[in-house]
Design a protein around this motif. Structure first.
Motif, short mmCIF file in Angstrom:
data_model
loop_
_atom_site.label_atom_id
_atom_site.label_comp_id
_atom_site.label_asym_id
_atom_site.label_seq_id
_atom_site.Cartn_x
_atom_site.Cartn_y
_atom_site.Cartn_z
N LYS A 194 19.45 23.62 -19.13
CA LYS A 194 18.95 23.43 -17.76
C LYS A 194 18.80 21.94 -17.44
CE LYS A 194 14.96 24.70 -14.95
NZ LYS A 194 13.62 25.31 -15.02
N GLY A 195 18.24 21.19 -18.40
CA GLY A 195 18.04 19.76 -18.17
C GLY A 195 19.36 19.02 -18.00
N LEU A 210 12.85 18.55 -12.16
CA LEU A 210 12.67 19.63 -13.13
C LEU A 210 11.19 19.90 -13.41
CD1 LEU A 210 15.49 18.49 -15.53
CD2 LEU A 210 15.43 20.69 -14.34
N LEU A 211 10.33 19.01 -12.97
CA LEU A 211 8.90 19.18 -13.22
C LEU A 211 8.24 19.81 -12.00
CD1 LEU A 211 8.22 15.68 -14.80
CD2 LEU A 211 8.66 17.85 -15.98
N ASN A 212 7.38 20.74 -12.26
CA ASN A 212 6.74 21.45 -11.18
C ASN A 212 5.77 20.54 -10.41
OD1 ASN A 212 5.96 23.97 -9.81
ND2 ASN A 212 3.99 23.53 -10.78
N GLY A 213 6.00 20.37 -9.12
CA GLY A 213 5.09 19.59 -8.28
C GLY A 213 5.08 18.11 -8.61
N SER A 214 6.21 17.56 -9.01
CA SER A 214 6.23 16.14 -9.37
C SER A 214 6.07 15.27 -8.12
CB SER A 214 7.54 15.78 -10.07
OG SER A 214 8.57 15.63 -9.11
N PRO A 215 5.47 14.09 -8.28
CA PRO A 215 5.33 13.19 -7.12
C PRO A 215 6.69 12.86 -6.50
CG PRO A 215 3.99 12.42 -8.95
CD PRO A 215 4.83 13.55 -9.48
N THR A 267 18.38 22.30 -8.59
CA THR A 267 16.93 22.35 -8.50
C THR A 267 16.40 21.60 -7.28
OG1 THR A 267 17.03 22.20 -10.90
CG2 THR A 267 14.87 22.06 -9.92
N SER A 322 13.40 20.33 -20.77
CA SER A 322 14.45 20.19 -19.75
C SER A 322 14.44 18.78 -19.17
CB SER A 322 14.24 21.19 -18.62
OG SER A 322 14.46 22.48 -19.06
N TYR A 323 13.24 18.33 -18.86
CA TYR A 323 13.07 17.01 -18.26
C TYR A 323 13.58 15.92 -19.21
CZ TYR A 323 10.42 12.95 -16.53
OH TYR A 323 10.04 11.72 -16.07
N ASP A 359 9.68 23.37 -19.99
CA ASP A 359 9.92 22.54 -18.80
C ASP A 359 10.04 21.07 -19.20
OD1 ASP A 359 9.77 24.72 -17.22
OD2 ASP A 359 7.71 24.41 -16.56
N ALA A 360 9.16 20.66 -20.12
CA ALA A 360 9.19 19.26 -20.57
C ALA A 360 10.49 18.94 -21.29
CB ALA A 360 7.99 18.99 -21.48
N ALA A 412 17.35 15.94 -19.50
CA ALA A 412 17.99 15.32 -18.33
C ALA A 412 18.02 13.80 -18.47
CB ALA A 412 17.25 15.72 -17.06
N GLN A 413 17.04 13.27 -19.19
CA GLN A 413 16.98 11.82 -19.38
C GLN A 413 17.78 11.36 -20.60
OE1 GLN A 413 12.64 11.74 -19.53
NE2 GLN A 413 12.69 10.32 -17.81
N GLN A 422 4.27 26.56 -17.76
CA GLN A 422 4.61 25.60 -16.70
C GLN A 422 4.41 24.19 -17.25
OE1 GLN A 422 2.10 25.58 -13.14
NE2 GLN A 422 3.94 26.24 -12.05
N SER A 431 21.13 19.72 -14.77
CA SER A 431 20.58 19.11 -13.56
C SER A 431 21.20 17.74 -13.27
CB SER A 431 19.05 18.98 -13.67
OG SER A 431 18.72 17.91 -14.51
N ALA A 490 3.98 19.92 -17.03
CA ALA A 490 3.17 19.00 -16.24
C ALA A 490 4.01 18.45 -15.09
CB ALA A 490 2.65 17.88 -17.13
N SER A 491 3.34 17.87 -14.10
CA SER A 491 4.09 17.35 -12.96
C SER A 491 4.63 15.94 -13.23
CB SER A 491 3.22 17.36 -11.70
OG SER A 491 2.04 16.66 -11.93
N SER A 492 4.03 15.25 -14.20
CA SER A 492 4.63 13.98 -14.62
C SER A 492 4.12 13.62 -16.03
CB SER A 492 4.32 12.86 -13.64
OG SER A 492 2.96 12.60 -13.60
N PRO A 539 15.37 12.97 -12.60
CA PRO A 539 15.17 14.22 -13.36
C PRO A 539 13.81 14.87 -13.06
CG PRO A 539 14.89 12.31 -14.78
CD PRO A 539 15.34 11.78 -13.45
N ASN A 589 18.76 33.12 -15.09
CA ASN A 589 18.05 32.70 -13.87
C ASN A 589 18.99 32.10 -12.83
OD1 ASN A 589 15.58 33.49 -14.82
ND2 ASN A 589 15.16 31.51 -15.81
N ARG A 590 20.19 31.72 -13.29
CA ARG A 590 21.22 31.26 -12.34
C ARG A 590 22.43 32.15 -12.50
NH1 ARG A 590 21.11 24.76 -12.37
NH2 ARG A 590 23.26 25.12 -11.74
#
Lengths: 419, 415
Positions: free
Chosen positions: A270-271, B101-106, B137, A236-237, A233-234, A240-241, A207, A274, A209-211, B98, A310-311
Motif C-alpha cells: 500500500k505504501g 497514508l496517515l489518518n487525519g494528517s496535517p 488515497t 505503509s507511511y 498504517d505506520a 512510501a518514504q 489506526q 501510493s 498516528a496522524s504524524s 506520503p 480493499n482495492r
C-alpha cells in the motif's frame, strides 16, 4: 583638520561596527534562550507574534505549521491563562450548567480547553477534583473527567493508563478510544520512546498516528511492538518514504520466525503503491517473496491479499503477479470469505472466476478445511459456515460431483481427489 | 593613511569591547527576566497583561460562538489572501506527500482547506483539477472535501456524478448525502409532495438513498402535503432509508396524529422506534408521547417493550427519548409508565443516566418499579458495577427509601 575628521569618523564607525557585531549575535542568543525556556503555551504566542508581524510565506509547510498552531483558539487560550485554578473550576461548572440547559455545542470545545488549562496548572489534582464532583444530577463528573483526560492523554500515557484503571466503569468505550487516539497521536509526534510506551495502552482498534516525529524509528516500532495499534498504517507511511528500509526491517521479522502480522506485506504494498502506482508496487513486493522463509510465506501472502482486496480493481493484477500456484490458492481462499467480501466487489469475483478450475477447487478445499476446524470448536456455527461455503461454490458454478467433494472436506472425510 | 588604518582597527576593538560589556549586562538582565517569568504567578501575569477584565464564562461562550464557523476552516482567513495559482501549486505539492497514508494528517487537512477554498471561489477550475488527479488515497480523501463543499445550487450535477460513479462515497459517508441529495430534495420539495416523491423514487431506484445515519431531510414549504407523499410508492418503498424516516419524523412533529397513525397502520409500533433510530428529534418524541394517550393497551405495551429492549444497549440515545416521550404526555400515570422502561439501563451499567429520569417519577411508583425490576439481559451482559451501586444507594437515601428496601433494590441489580 581634514585628517582629524577622517580619524574621528573611523573611530565612530569602527566602534559602531564592533558593537553591532557583538550585540547582534547576543540578540539571537537571547532570543533562543527565551524561546527554549518558555513553557509550551508561551512559545506558541512568540511564534504567533513573529508570524503575524511580517508577510507570511505562501506554501504548504507554512499552512501546516499554522494549522498546528490553531490560531482560532489563540485568544481563548490566552484568556484561560489569565484565570486562576479556582476560576477555571467554577468556569467549568458554569459551562456545564449552560450545556444542561440548552445543549450548546460550543460548550464541549470550551470544556476541553478549560480542562486542558486546569491540567496544565494542577496536574493530577485536576483529575482528583473532577472525581469528587457529584455525578448523579449533572453527569458533570464524566464530562469534566473526559475533558481533563484528553489533556492527560496528550502528554502522559502512563498517567492516562493509571486513571482509566482507577475510574469506575461509567467511562464510555467510545470516550476511552478517543483518549487512546490522542495519546498515540501525541506520543508519535514526540518520538519513538514515547510511542512505545503509549502503545502499551489497551487499544483495541487499528489506526496509525496522524504524524510522526522526524527521527521516528519505524524499525524499532516493528521490532518492539509488532502488534501495536496502527503499526500497519505506520509501515505503509514508512514504505512510501523508504521502501528498501521498510522491507529490510520486515524481513528481519520474517527471518526471526514470526509469521508477520495480518497486513504487514499488504501495508508494504500500500505504501509503495501510493508513490509508485499499484502495479509497480505489486511487482516490487512479489519480487521479494522468495526472500521470505517458507514457514512465513503463506501468512505473508494472506496479509497481502487482505490489503489488496480493499482495492478490488487491483485484485486481478495480484493473482496474475503471483508466481506459484500455492500463492494464488492462498489468495483465493482468503478472498472466498464472503463475510468480509462485500457483494459489490465484482472485480474480486471476476478475478477468482478467471483462475484455473484446479486452483478454484484447491481454494475451496482449503476453505472447507478451515471451516471444519472452526465448527469442531463451536458446533453452533455449522449452519452458517455451510451457507458461506455454499455461496463460494455458487460463485464457481460447481457441478454436483465437485460440490460433494468440497462438502466431504467440510465433514472431515475428504474424497480421494481432494489434495 | 597607515595611522588611519591603525586607528580604525583600535576603534573596532574598542567597539567590540563596548558590545561585549553591553551584552554581558543584557544577558544578566534577560536571564533574570526569564527566571522571573518562570516563577510569575497567574495573578501577576494578569497585572502585566491586564488591559481588560478577565473573561467570564459568558465571554468564552460568546467568543466560541463567534469563531464557530472559522474553527471549521482554520486556514480560511489566511487562504483568502492566496491566489488561485498559489493554491493549485500547494495542492500539487501536497499530492506528492506520503502523509496521506496517515489518518487525519496535517498535510491532508491543509490540502482539504486549500481545495475547499478553491471550490468556493472557482468551482469549475477546482473541480476540473480534481478530476485530473490520479486515483489513490489522496483523491479518496479529497472526495470527502468535494462532497462537503459541493455548491448547493449544483446538486443535479452532483447527482449525475454519483450515478456515473456510485462508489465515489461509501454508504456511511455523510458527505455523500450532502453531496447531492440534500440540494435536490430541497429543490423538488418546493414543487410539492408529488415532485419530491418522484425524485425520491428516482434516487431510490439508483440505490442511492442512505441506509445509515441521520438525514435532516429537505426544507419543506409550510403547506407541504405529507398525506399525499405517504400515499406514494416512493415513500413506502424507501421506508428503510434515513431520508424517508427523516421525512416521517418531520411529519410527526407537524401533524403527529396523522403521522403516528400512518406508521402504526403500515409498520406497527416497531415502526415508531425505527423513525426514532434514524430520524428522531425532541419534537418527534414529544409528539409521539402525546399520541400514546390514544393508543390501545396492546399497542402501547408492544411499543414500550421495544423501547425497553433497546435501552440496555443504547441508553445514550434512548435516555433522552424516554424523558421526552414522558414529557409529551399530559397523563402522569402514562408518563411514569414510560419512565419505568429506563430502569433496564441500570442493569447495563448506565445508572447515572437513568437516575435523572427516575427522579421525575411519583415516589411510590418509583420504589415499586425498582423493587419489581427484572433484567431483560443475560447475566453475562449485565454491567451494574460498584460506582453504579454507590450512585443508586446515594439516590435511594435521598429519596428516603428504607434501609431494608434499599438493600433489596440494590441486590436486584447486581449481576
Amino acid at each position: 583638520m581634514k585628517t582629524l575628521i577622517i580619524r574621528i569618523t573611523l573611530v565612530i564607525f569602527g566602534a559602531g561596527l564592533g558593537f553591532i557585531l557583538v550585540a547582534g549575535s547576543s540578540t539571537s542568543i537571547s532570543k533562543s534562550l527565551v524561546s527554549d525556556q518558555l513553557p509550551q503555551s508561551r512559545r506558541r504566542n512568540v511564534v504567533r507574534a513573529s508570524a503575524s508581524a511580517g508577510t507570511e510565506r505562501k506554501d504548504l509547510q507554512c499552512l501546516i505549521r499554522n494549522l498546528r498552531e490553531d490560531r482560532q483558539k489563540s485568544d481563548i487560550r490566552r484568556e484561560l491563562e489569565r484565570m486562576s485554578p479556582d476560576e477555571l473550576r467554577s468556569g467549568m461548572l458554569e459551562l456545564m450548567e449552560v450545556r444542561r440547559k440548552d445543549g450548546t455545542s460550543s460548550t464541549q470545545f470550551l470544556f476541553d480547553e478549560f480542562g486542558a488549562e486546569l491540567y496544565r496548572r494542577e496536574g493530577e489534582a485536576a483529575l482528583e477534583w473532577a472525581e469528587m464532583q457529584d455525578t448523579v444530577a449533572t453527569r458533570f463528573y464524566e464530562s469534566a473527567m473526559c475533558s481533563i483526560l484528553k489533556a492527560v492523554a496528550a502528554s502522559s500515557p502512563s498517567v492516562l493508563k493509571r486513571w482509566v484503571g482507577r475510574l469506575p466503569d461509567n467511562l464510555q468505550q467510545a470516550e476511552l478510544s478517543q483518549h487512546y487516539t490522542i495519546a498515540i497521536n501525541s506520543a508519535a509526534e514526540r518520538g519513538t520512546d514515547d510511542w512505545i510506551k503509549a502503545a502499551q495502552l489497551p487499544i483495541q482498534f487499528w489506526q496509525g498516528a496522524s504524524s510522526y516525529s522526524d527521527d521516528f524509528d519505524f524499525s524499532r516500532m516493528l521490532k518492539e511492538v509488532p502488534n501495536g495499534s496502527g503499526v500497519n498504517d505506520a509501515l505503509s507511511y514508512w514504505a512510501a518514504q523508504d521502501k528498501e528500509a521498510a522491507w529490510d526491517s520486515l524481513k528481519t521479522i520474517y527471518d526471526g520466525g514470526a509469521q508477520g502480522e495480518e497486513f504487514f506485506l499488504g501495508s508494504l504494498w500500500k505504501g509503495v503503491a501510493s508513490t509508485e502506482g499499484s502495479q509497480p508496487a505489486l511487482d516490487w513486493v512479489v519480487s521479494h517473496l522468495d526472500q521470505i522463509p517458507e514457514s512465513s510465506r503463506e501468512s505473508a501472502i494472506e496479509g497481502l491479499a487482505r490489503e489488496v482486496r480493499n482495492r478490488p480493481e487491483d485484485f486481478g493484477a495480484l493473482l496474475k503477479a503471483l508466481p506459484k500456484e500455492s500463492d494464488r490458492v492462498t489468495v483465493a481462499e482468503e478472498a472466498l470469505d464472503l463475510r468480509s467480501t462485500p457483494k459489490q466487489q465484482k472485480e474480486v469475483k471476476a478475478a477468482l472466476n478467471d483462475l484455473p478450475r484446479q486452483e478454484q477447487m484447491a481454494a475451496l478445499f482449503k476453505k472447507a478445511k478451515s471451516y471444519a476446524k472452526l465448527y469442531q470448536e463451536v458446533e453452533s456455527k455449522r449452519a452458517g459456515l455451510e451457507n458461506l461455503l455454499g455461496s463460494s461454490m455458487d460463485l464457481f458454478n460447481l457441478n454436483a460431483d465437485e460440490r460433494a467433494q468440497v462438502m466431504a472436506e467440510l465433514n472431515g472425510s475428504p474424497s480421494s481427489t481432494s489434495p | 593613511m597607515k595611522s588611519g588604518a591603525i586607528i580604525f582597527i583600535i576603534a573596532i576593538a574598542v567597539g567590540v569591547g563596548m558590545g561585549l560589556f553591553a551584552q554581558s549586562n543584557g544577558r544578566a538582565g534577560k536571564s533574570e527576566t526569564a527566571e522571573k517569568s518562570q516563577t510569575t504567578r497567574p495573578r501577576e501575569r494578569d497585572q502585566q497583561r491586564g488591559d481588560h477584565p478577565k473573561w467570564r464564562s459568558g465571554d468564552f461562550l460568546k467568543r466560541a460562538g463567534e469563531t464557530a464557523e472559522a474553527r471549521k476552516h482554520p486556514l480560511g482567513a489566511e487562504l483568502a489572501n492566496w491566489t488561485d495559482a498559489e493554491i493549485e501549486a500547494a495542492l500539487y505539492e501536497a499530492l506528492t506527500k506520503p502523509e496521506w497514508l496517515l489518518n487525519g494528517s496535517p498535510t491532508s487537512d491543509a490540502a482539504s482547506e486549500l481545495f475547499a477554498e478553491w471550490m468556493k471561489r472557482d468551482f469549475d477550475a477546482a473541480y476540473a483539477w480534481f478530476l485530473g488527479i490520479q486515483d489513490g488515497t489522496a483523491k479518496k480523501q479529497l472526495t470527502v472535501c468535494l462532497g462537503e463543499n459541493w455548491p448547493e445550487d449544483r446538486a443535479s450535477e452532483g447527482f449525475a456524478l454519483l450515478r456515473i460513479n456510485p462508489k465515489i462515497f461509501s454508504q456511511s459517508n455523510p458527505a455523500r448525502r450532502k453531496f447531492v441529495l440534500q440540494g435536490l430534495q430541497d429543490e423538488a420539495a418546493k414543487g410539492g409532495a408529488i415532485g419530491l416523491a418522484a425524485l425520491l423514487a428516482k434516487i431510490n431506484s439508483e440505490k442511492l438513498l442512505s441506509k445509515y445515519g441521520y438525514s435532516p431531510g429537505p426544507e419543506l414549504p409550510d403547506d407541504f402535503d405529507f398525506g399525499a407523499l405517504a400515499a406514494t410508492d416512493a415513500f413506502k418503498d424507501g421506508w428503510d432509508t434515513s431520508e424517508i424516516r427523516g421525512l416521517v419524523s418531520k411529519w410527526m412533529a407537524k401533524d403527529a396524529e396523522s403521522a403516528v397513525a400512518w406508521v402504526l397502520q403500515t409498520k406497527g409500533p416497531g415502526g415508531i422506534c425505527d423513525v426514532f433510530k434514524f430520524g428522531g428529534a425532541t419534537s418527534t418524541y414529544n409528539a409521539v408521547g402525546g399520541q400514546m394517550e390514544n393508543w390501545s393497551d396492546e399497542i402501547r405495551s408492544e411499543f414500550l417493550d421495544t423501547i425497553e429492549k433497546q435501552v440496555a444497549g443504547q441508553l445514550y440515545t434512548t435516555s433522552s427519548v424516554i424523558s421526552e416521550l414522558a414529557k409529551g404526555t399530559s397523563d402522569p400515570a402514562l408518563a411514569d409508565e414510560i419512565r419505568e422502561v429506563g430502569i433496564q439501563g441500570m442493569f447495563a451499567g448506565r445508572t447515572s443516566n437513568v437516575l435523572p429520569i427516575l427522579d421525575e417519577m411519583d415516589p411510590v411508583r418509583r420504589v415499586d418499579a425498582l423493587l419489581a425490576a427484572t433484567s431483560g439481559m443475560p447475566k453475562g451482559q449485565q454491567n451494574f458495577g460498584q460506582s453504579d451501586e454507590e450512585l443508586l444507594r446515594k439516590k435511594l437515601n435521598e429519596w428516603q427509601v428504607s434501609a431494608e428496601q434499599t438493600e433489596e433494590i440494590v441486590q436486584r441489580f447486581k449481576p
